[in-house]
Design a protein around this motif. Structure first.
Motif, short mmCIF file in Angstrom:
data_model
loop_
_atom_site.label_atom_id
_atom_site.label_comp_id
_atom_site.label_asym_id
_atom_site.label_seq_id
_atom_site.Cartn_x
_atom_site.Cartn_y
_atom_site.Cartn_z
N MET A 1 0.88 -1.12 -0.07
CA MET A 1 0.03 -0.12 0.04
C MET A 1 0.74 1.25 0.12
N CYS A 2 0.62 2.14 -0.58
CA CYS A 2 1.06 3.43 -0.67
C CYS A 2 0.97 4.31 0.45
N GLU A 3 1.98 4.89 1.16
CA GLU A 3 1.80 5.85 2.20
C GLU A 3 1.76 7.37 1.62
N PRO A 4 1.46 8.51 2.33
CA PRO A 4 1.46 9.53 1.97
C PRO A 4 2.81 10.02 1.87
N GLY A 5 3.18 10.88 0.83
CA GLY A 5 4.62 11.18 0.62
C GLY A 5 5.49 10.22 -0.19
N GLU A 6 5.15 8.79 -0.42
CA GLU A 6 5.85 8.11 -0.98
C GLU A 6 5.81 8.05 -2.46
N ASP A 7 6.87 7.61 -3.43
CA ASP A 7 6.76 7.59 -4.72
C ASP A 7 6.19 6.57 -4.88
N CYS A 8 4.85 6.26 -5.44
CA CYS A 8 4.26 4.95 -5.55
C CYS A 8 4.49 4.46 -7.01
N LYS B 1 6.88 3.41 -8.33
CA LYS B 1 8.11 2.38 -8.52
C LYS B 1 7.49 1.29 -7.91
N ARG B 2 6.26 1.33 -7.34
CA ARG B 2 5.92 -0.02 -6.63
C ARG B 2 4.76 -0.78 -7.62
N ASP B 3 4.53 -1.95 -7.19
CA ASP B 3 3.60 -2.77 -7.87
C ASP B 3 2.05 -2.02 -7.75
N SER B 4 1.34 -1.66 -8.60
CA SER B 4 0.08 -0.97 -8.20
C SER B 4 -1.17 -1.84 -7.98
N ARG B 5 -0.70 -3.30 -7.97
CA ARG B 5 -1.90 -4.26 -7.74
C ARG B 5 -2.11 -4.10 -6.45
N PRO B 6 -3.48 -4.05 -5.82
CA PRO B 6 -3.87 -4.15 -4.52
C PRO B 6 -3.44 -5.48 -3.92
N ASN B 7 -2.98 -5.32 -2.59
CA ASN B 7 -2.82 -6.37 -1.94
C ASN B 7 -3.70 -6.91 -0.81
N PRO B 8 -4.36 -7.90 -1.06
CA PRO B 8 -5.38 -8.53 -0.23
C PRO B 8 -5.12 -8.38 1.40
N LEU B 9 -3.65 -8.85 1.59
CA LEU B 9 -3.08 -8.96 2.95
C LEU B 9 -3.07 -7.55 3.56
N ALA C 1 -7.23 3.77 5.25
CA ALA C 1 -8.63 3.54 5.65
C ALA C 1 -9.31 2.45 4.84
N PRO C 2 -10.15 1.52 5.68
CA PRO C 2 -10.79 0.24 5.23
C PRO C 2 -11.21 0.65 3.59
N GLY C 3 -11.08 -0.16 2.97
CA GLY C 3 -11.42 -0.23 1.41
C GLY C 3 -10.44 0.54 0.45
#
Length: 61
Positions: free
Chosen positions: A1-8, A10-18, A58-60
């Protein structure tokens, strides 16, 4: 999951169920409030056609 201020980009953009389940357990809110937030945030994601609603952690989202 992407946190505020991170460069998202470069990360895998698929949602992570865990991460989604961890967000649900970690809120400390009653289950009916969690379901309401999930529905609201998922509606925002569908409406804007994006992977995140902007409410990081947040949830969802």
């Amino acid at each position: 999951m992407c946190e505020p201020g991170e460069d998202c980009g470069k990360r895998d953009s698929r949602p992570n169920p865990l991460s989604a389940f961890a967000n649900l357990r970690g809120t400390g809110l009653p289950w009916h409030r969690v379901l309401s937030l999930m529905a609201t945030n998922n509606w925002r994601k569908l409406r804007t056609a994006q992977n995140c609603c902007g409410n990081y952690g947040a949830p969802g989202c």
